[in-house]
Enzyme design. Structure first.
Site, PDB file in Angstrom:
ATOM      1  CG  ASP A 156      -0.313  -0.527   2.487  1.00  0.00           C
ATOM      2  OD1 ASP A 156       0.928  -0.545   2.562  1.00  0.00           O
ATOM      3  OD2 ASP A 156      -1.043  -0.913   3.407  1.00  0.00           O
ATOM      4  CG  ASN A 205      -9.139  -1.416  11.546  1.00  0.00           C
ATOM      5  OD1 ASN A 205      -8.207  -2.115  11.141  1.00  0.00           O
ATOM      6  ND2 ASN A 205      -9.535  -0.324  10.915  1.00  0.00           N
ATOM      7  CG  HIS A 211      -5.888  -2.249   8.594  1.00  0.00           C
ATOM      8  ND1 HIS A 211      -6.009  -0.921   8.940  1.00  0.00           N
ATOM      9  CD2 HIS A 211      -4.567  -2.548   8.813  1.00  0.00           C
ATOM     10  CE1 HIS A 211      -4.839  -0.453   9.334  1.00  0.00           C
ATOM     11  NE2 HIS A 211      -3.951  -1.422   9.271  1.00  0.00           N
ATOM     12  CD  GLU A 256      -8.814   0.879   7.347  1.00  0.00           C
ATOM     13  OE1 GLU A 256      -8.550  -0.110   8.056  1.00  0.00           O
ATOM     14  OE2 GLU A 256      -8.519   2.038   7.676  1.00  0.00           O
TER      15      GLU A 256
HETATM   16  C1  F6R Z   1       1.291  -1.237   6.149  1.00  0.00           C
HETATM   17  C2  F6R Z   1       0.163  -2.130   6.305  1.00  0.00           C
HETATM   18  C3  F6R Z   1      -0.674  -2.115   7.536  1.00  0.00           C
HETATM   19  C4  F6R Z   1       0.131  -2.373   8.798  1.00  0.00           C
HETATM   20  C5  F6R Z   1      -0.766  -2.326  10.030  1.00  0.00           C
HETATM   21  C6  F6R Z   1       0.019  -2.520  11.317  1.00  0.00           C
HETATM   22  O1  F6R Z   1       1.920  -1.455   4.897  1.00  0.00           O
HETATM   23  O2  F6R Z   1      -0.081  -2.870   5.409  1.00  0.00           O
HETATM   24  O3  F6R Z   1      -1.673  -3.098   7.403  1.00  0.00           O
HETATM   25  O4  F6R Z   1       0.755  -3.622   8.707  1.00  0.00           O
HETATM   26  O5  F6R Z   1      -1.436  -1.109  10.079  1.00  0.00           O
HETATM   27  O6  F6R Z   1       0.846  -1.417  11.493  1.00  0.00           O
HETATM   28  P1  F6R Z   1       1.934  -1.396  12.658  1.00  0.00           P
HETATM   29  O7  F6R Z   1       2.947  -2.413  12.323  1.00  0.00           O
HETATM   30  O8  F6R Z   1       2.502  -0.010  12.619  1.00  0.00           O
HETATM   31  O9  F6R Z   1       1.194  -1.705  13.921  1.00  0.00           O
END
Ligand code: F6R
Length: 232
Positions: A63, A132, A134, A139
């Site tokens: 992403d 959440n 994702h 999402e």
């Molecule tokens: C980022 C991504 C997100 C993160 C998730 C956890 O490329 O794909 O799904 O893996 O938001 O983020 P952290 O590791 O910062 O808790």
């Protein structure tokens, strides 16, 4: 689904690095699906220190924020270059992220879909998990969105990501993300999560109902998933 529970983030990072390193040693032209966020930083550093030959490796990231270019230090391109690619002998042209500053975002989604199609299934897809549920920026939703799309980030994600910004109002509200079908296309999925804040969502996603309201729950249907969860 293979769920490995460890005590510390350090153990989680070493174990995940072992898996990624083994993949590249086994297949030097591996295709890696990569994630950003706080969780994989130590793992990336650990892999980079092993001096593995990345000259034939290709990568596709999950992403990117809409509106941020690669020079912006909050962009995921910047994150990847800084935390991983700059430490490897990988060719820049073999690293791919969606372009957050494309003028036509639908065309950019189409370009990324075509790229994923042409590159073929990733050998490993690294994932983190949002509070959440994702994965990527897929999402919670009423359906699983299959392909790359432009998404509006939820309040929970914007709040979680605001730790990297001086002011929450500066956090981008939209992102481009790989879709659920594309994530599920990977041959092996490696999801890492650590800390007390992630305990509840990990439980819900991997022991609960499969639902687009908890996007990561779809991984229960994938035949080859490794989840590494650290208590701290
Ligand atoms: C980022 C991504 C997100 C993160 C998730 C956890 O490329 O794909 O799904 O893996 O938001 O983020 P952290 O590791 O910062 O808790």
């Amino acid at each position: 689904m293979n769920i490995l529970k460890v005590k510390t983030k350090h153990e989680m990072s070493c174990l995940a690095a072992d898996i990624m390193a083994a993949q590249i040693i086994k297949k030097p032209d591996s295709v890696l699906g990569l994630a950003t966020g706080e969780t994989p930083i130590e793992m990336y550093d650990n892999v980079a220190k092993r001096n593995i030959d990345f000259s034939r490796v290709r990568t596709v990231n999950l992403d990117e924020y809409v509106g941020l270019d690669g020079a912006n230090e909050n962009s995921y391109r910047y994150f990847m270059d800084t935390n991983f690619f700059s430490k490897l002998n990988i060719k820049k042209e073999n690293t791919n992220l969606p372009c957050g500053t494309a003028t036509d975002l639908d065309a950019e989604c189409a370009r990324y879909n075509a790229l994923l199609e042409s590159i073929g299934p990733r050998d490993i897809q690294l994932l983190g998990i949002g509070l959440n549920g994702h994965v990527g920026f897929c999402e919670p939703n009423t359906e699983f969105v299959p392909n790359t799309s432009v998404v509006s980030l939820t309040e929970s994600t914007i709040k979680a990501n605001s730790r990297f910004y001086d002011d929450i109002s500066l956090v981008p509200k939209q992102a481009l993300t790989m879709g659920i079908r594309q994530i599920m296309d990977a041959k092996h999925i490696l999801l890492i999560a650590n800390g007390p804040a992630k305990v509840e969502i990990v439980e819900k996603a991997f022991y609960g109902k499969i639902t687009p309201a908890v996007p990561a729950s779809v991984l229960q249907l994938h035949p080859n998933v490794t989840v590494i969860v650290a208590e701290n």
